[in-house]
Design an enzyme around this catalytic site. Structure first.
Site, short mmCIF file in Angstrom:
data_model
loop_
_atom_site.label_atom_id
_atom_site.label_comp_id
_atom_site.label_asym_id
_atom_site.label_seq_id
_atom_site.Cartn_x
_atom_site.Cartn_y
_atom_site.Cartn_z
CD GLU A 1 -3.13 0.90 2.12
OE1 GLU A 1 -3.57 1.88 2.74
OE2 GLU A 1 -3.60 -0.25 2.25
CG ASP B 1 -2.38 -0.86 5.25
OD1 ASP B 1 -1.23 -1.34 5.23
OD2 ASP B 1 -2.61 0.34 5.45
CE1 TYR C 1 -3.77 -1.18 8.38
CE2 TYR C 1 -5.66 -2.48 9.07
CZ TYR C 1 -5.10 -1.51 8.26
OH TYR C 1 -5.88 -0.87 7.34
#
Length: 316
Positions: free
Chosen positions: A8, A103, A307
């Site tokens: 990403e 992601d 994350y």
């Protein structure tokens, strides 16, 4: 032919390359090794087209033209990052397989889906689904690559969210602006939030303070002192409180009922992004964006948190 890995963001791509292709040739927009070519998306490379892309008449805001509901939504490249999109297309021609390493969330799915749609990528796709960027997690993730079809519903959810934003924003903003003859921005999220803020401000303005009185007593038993509060309706007059206090002052109390029970106190859950932003604002005055930026850097560059955009309070 090689496998193309699409991350990403650049930091994420370089981190993956350091694990999968440590001797990769480093170019400005990608890294190439023996088996893999790693490149990245720099966030959203594509977005939904403006209304005038469907019909030139939509350049003028006219309430008679509403609602604008495209039969099929068009996507257009972001002018600032179109060169990176073109590079991904050129690299894909040299590969017979693709790994979606964006992601692990709804937006990551959508970013990849738009790239795949725009560039008409036909290669089979595998999904790298990891929650942190440590070398161990990346290596394990590539050993357990999942089929892209497993995440199709998540992609559809992201696409529905984006298209709903477009439909509400484009139509409602034009409707309110032309109706009231002043530029008014309306959105799926921003408008309800503004309404909540407005309603809360009205409540604050209309609030009338009122004094309440509490009655406390001090008890003593076997040299142990403790306090207790009178339970009942709120007392708004001082004479009511004084009357209750006078009735029991100096008298002996009697325990008529008590309960004992065992309880378990569990540890706090892990942070999700919303809770982290709320606490960072309360403790340090950070804005939501600053907290997200710091968390994203700790995830991407320093590899010390998982994350950050997840709404889960649990580790996998």
């Amino acid at each position: 032919m090689k496998t193309l890995i699409i991350a990403e963001k650049p930091d994420m791509g370089r981190t993956i390359a350091a694990v999968m292709e440590p001797r990769a040739k480093n170019n400005r927009t990608y890294l190439e090794g023996e088996k893999y070519i790693v490149t990245w998306a720099i966030g959203h490379l594509l977005g939904l087209a403006e209304p005038d892309a469907y019909d030139a008449k939509y350049k003028r805001w006219n309430i008679q033209d509403l609602p604008i509901i495209p039969e099929q939504f068009k996507i257009v490249p972001n002018p600032k990052t179109k060169d990176q999109l073109k590079m991904i297309g050129e690299l894909a021609k040299r590969c017979n397989a693709i790994v979606n390493a964006c992601d692990a969330g709804r937006e990551g799915q959508y970013i990849f889906a738009l790239i795949q749609q725009q560039l008409k990528l036909r290669q089979p796709v595998k999904r790298l689904w990891i929650s942190d960027l440590t070398a161990e997690s990346i290596a394990t993730g590539f050993e357990r690559l999942r089929d892209a079809s497993e995440f199709e519903f998540l992609t559809q959810a992201a696409r529905a969210r984006s298209e709903a934003d477009w439909l509400i924003g484009m139509n409602a903003s034009r409707a309110f602006t032309t109706r009231h003859n002043t530029l008014l921005s309306v959105g799926r999220v921003q408008t309800p939030v503004l309404a909540l803020i407005h309603d809360r401000e009205k409540e604050i303005e209309a609030f009338q303070s009122q004094t309440f009185y509490d009655v406390w007593a001090e008890f003593k038993q076997d040299q142990i002192k403790y306090k207790g509060a009178w339970q009942g309706d709120r007392l708004t007059k001082p004479e009511e409180a004084e009357g209750i206090a006078a009735t029991v002052r100096g008298k002996e109390g009697k325990i008529t009922k008590y309960d004992t029970k065992q309880t378990k106190e569990y540890p706090f859950k892990l942070y999700d992004l919303t809770l982290l932003q709320r606490e960072a604002n309360a403790k340090y005055g950070y804005s939501a964006k600053k907290t997200l930026d710091v968390a994203q850097a700790l995830y991407e560059r320093h590899k010390v948190i998982s994350y950050p955009r997840t709404n889960s309070n649990y580790v996998t």
